[in-house]
Enzyme design. Structure first.
Site, PDB file in Angstrom:
ATOM      1  CG  ASP A   1      -2.101  -0.939   1.032  1.00 12.71           C
ATOM      2  OD1 ASP A   1      -2.660  -0.975  -0.075  1.00 12.71           O
ATOM      3  OD2 ASP A   1      -2.446  -1.649   1.996  1.00 12.71           O
TER       4      ASP A   1
ATOM      5  CG  ASP B   1      -7.496  -3.230  -3.640  1.00 13.60           C
ATOM      6  OD1 ASP B   1      -7.924  -4.183  -4.319  1.00 13.60           O
ATOM      7  OD2 ASP B   1      -8.001  -2.886  -2.580  1.00 13.60           O
TER       8      ASP B   1
HETATM    9  N1  GLY Z   1      -7.316  -1.078  -0.714  1.00 11.59           N
HETATM   10  C1  GLY Z   1      -8.333  -1.435   0.181  1.00 11.59           C
HETATM   11  C2  GLY Z   1      -9.712  -1.077  -0.240  1.00 11.59           C
HETATM   12  O1  GLY Z   1      -9.984  -0.693  -1.358  1.00 11.59           O
HETATM   13  O2  GLY Z   1     -10.566  -1.189   0.622  1.00 11.59           O
END
Ligand code: GLY
Length: 402
Positions: free
Chosen positions: A116, A181
Site C-alpha cells: 500500500d 487495488d
Molecule cells: N485497498 C483497500 C480497499 O480498497 O478497501
C-alpha cells in the site's frame, strides 16, 4: 384524443428539457471548492488545537472520528487532500499544513510488509512533489519504490499485495495474493523511474500490469478482487474475493481501482491494451443493469438485497477522477468521458451524498463502504472518497481552464 396525445408529448419534451438542463459548471466548482475548504478547515482547526498530528480516516461506530497512524493504507489520503486544497484554492496557508501532515507519515517509505505504500506516499509526497519539486520528496518517492520493489515475485512476475502468513489473510491458504487495488501503486513506480533513471521500477510495474491484465479479468470486463499465484511455478491458484460479496461478484471499488490503474498505465506507457481494459471495465459498470440512475454504485453490484444495499461513494469518486484523466487522452469520443465524470461529480455534490457543513465528522462525502465481509466501515465517510472527489474537482478545473 389527439389533444391528449399532443399534451403528453409536450410534457415529455418539457421534462426531458428540465432533466437535461446542464448544471453551471463554474458555479458547481466554486460552490464545491468553497464547501470543501470550509469543511476541511474545521478539521484542520481541530487538529491544530490538539497539538497532535492527527490523520482523519473515517467514523467509528460510536460516531467519533478514527485517526490512523502512518502504517495504515489510508494514511496518505488526508495529507493528499490538503495538497489538493492548496492546488484548488491557491491559498498559501495550506502549504505548511500539507507539508507537515505529509512529513508525519514519511516513515511509510520504509514499509515492506504490504503493497500500500503507493497509496500512502504517492497521494501525499507524490502530490507534494508535483507542486513543490522539493528534492527531499523525490528521495522519499524513490525510497518508497525500493521498498515496494522488495515485494516483486519473479516466478509469477507480480508484486505481492498482502503477506500470506499474518492477520486474517493467514486463514485463506494463499501463497502470493494479489489484489486489483495493487494497480493503484504502480504510478509511484513509474514516477520513481523518471526521478531516478533506474528502469527496474518501470519494468516491475509493466510486468505487474501485464500479469494482472491476463489473470484478473472476466470476459465481460469486470474483475476479481484477489488472484493468488503459486510461488513454485507462477500459476494461478485461486480467483477469489476478500471485500466483495462473493468470489464471482462485482465488488465496485475493485472495478474503480482497475479503471483508474489501467488508465495510469496507458498514460505512462502508451500501450493501448491498458486503455482498452480501463474502457472495457468502465463500459461494464456504465451499462450494468443495476447501476442506479444517480451513478453511485452499490458496494457490490451482485449484493443480494439490491436496491436495499449500501452504496459506495468511494468507488464513484475514484471512477470520476479516472474518467477526467481518460478524457484528456487523444482517443475517439474523449469528451464523452468528461461528460460522464461530470454527471458522477454532480451527483456526489447533491445533499444525498455531500455532507452538511460541520457534520459527518468534517468529512466531505457520506455513504461509502470499507468492507462488509469484515463488518467494517459500512455506510460511512472515508478519507479516500474525499481524496478522489477533490482530485476529480482539480482535474475538472484543469481541463476547463484549457
Ligand atoms: N485497498 C483497500 C480497499 O480498497 O478497501
Amino acid at each position: 384524443m389527439r389533444l391528449i396525445k399532443l399534451l403528453s408529448l409536450a410534457m415529455i419534451v418539457v421534462s426531458a428539457t428540465c432533466t437535461a438542463k446542464p448544471l453551471d459548471s463554474g458555479k458547481f466548482m466554486k460552490e464545491n471548492v468553497n464547501f470543501s475548504k470550509k469543511q476541511i478547515n474545521k478539521e484542520i482547526k481541530m487538529i491544530e488545537k490538539s497539538g497532535k498530528l492527527l490523520n482523519p480516516t473515517t467514523l467509528k461506530k460510536d460516531g467519533t472520528v478514527f485517526y490512523c497512524d502512518y502504517t495504515d493504507w489510508r494514511s496518505g489520503f488526508f495529507p493528499g487532500s490538503v495538497w489538493y486544497l492548496y492546488q484548488l484554492t491557491k491559498d498559501k496557508t495550506y502549504l505548511p499544513l500539507a507539508k507537515k501532515y505529509s512529513k508525519a507519515i514519511e516513515e511509510a517509505k520504509n514499509i515492506t510488509w504490504n503493497h500500500d505504500v503507493g497509496f500512502m506516499i504517492g497521494c501525499s509526497f507524490g502530490n507534494g512533489y508535483k507542486l513543490t519539486k522539493d528534492p527531499e520528496y523525490k528521495d522519499i518517492i524513490i525510497q518508497t519504490a525500493k521498498s515496494l520493489s522488495t515485494r516483486f515475485r519473479k516466478v509469477p512476475g507480480i508484486i505481492q499485495s498482502w503477506d500470506a502468513d499474518k492477520g486474517w489473510q493467514a486463514q485463506r491458504g494463499w501463497q502470493c495474493p494479489v489484489i486489483i487495488d495493487n494497480m493503484m501503486n504502480l504510478e509511484l513506480l513509474f514516477e520513481a523511474t523518471r526521478l531516478s533513471g533506474d528502469s527496474t521500477y518501470y519494468k516491475f510495474a509493466v510486468s505487474h500490469a501485464n500479469r494482472t491484465l491476463a489473470e484478473h479479468f472476466r470476459p465481460d470486463g469486470s474483475c476479481y478482487h484477489v488472484v493468488d499465484y503459486s510461488m513454485v511455478d507462477g500459476s494461478v491458484r485461486h480467483r477469489q474475493t476478500a471485500q466483495g460479496y462473493s468470489d464471482e461478484s462485482v465488488w465496485s471499488r475493485g472495478q474503480a481501482w482497475a479503471i483508474y490503474g489501467f488508465a495510469v498505465c496507458y498514460r505512462e506507457t502508451g500501450n493501448p491494451v491498458y486503455l482498452n481494459q480501463a474502457l472495457k471495465t468502465f463500459a461494464f459498470m456504465k451499462n450494468h443493469p443495476r447501476l442506479p440512475k444517480d451513478l453511485i454504485p452499490y458496494w457490490d453490484m451482485d449484493a443480494p438485497k439490491i436496491p436495499d444495499e449500501p452504496r459506495d461513494v468511494s468507488s464513484a469518486a475514484c471512477i470520476a477522477s479516472a474518467l477526467y484523466e481518460i478524457s484528456t487522452f487523444d482517443i475517439p469520443n474523449a469528451s464523452s468521458y468528461k461528460l460522464y465524470a461530470d454527471r458522477i461529480l454532480y451527483s456526489l455534490g447533491t445533499p444525498a451524498y455531500r455532507a452538511k457543513l460541520g457534520t459527518n465528522g468534517n468529512f466531505l462525502l457520506m455513504h461509502s463502504v470499507g468492507s462488509i465481509p469484515h463488518n467494517s466501515e459500512i455506510n460511512v465517510p472515508l478519507n479516500y472518497a474525499d481524496y478522489y472527489f477533490l482530485e476529480a474537482l482539480s482535474r475538472k478545473k484543469n481541463i476547463e481552464a484549457k
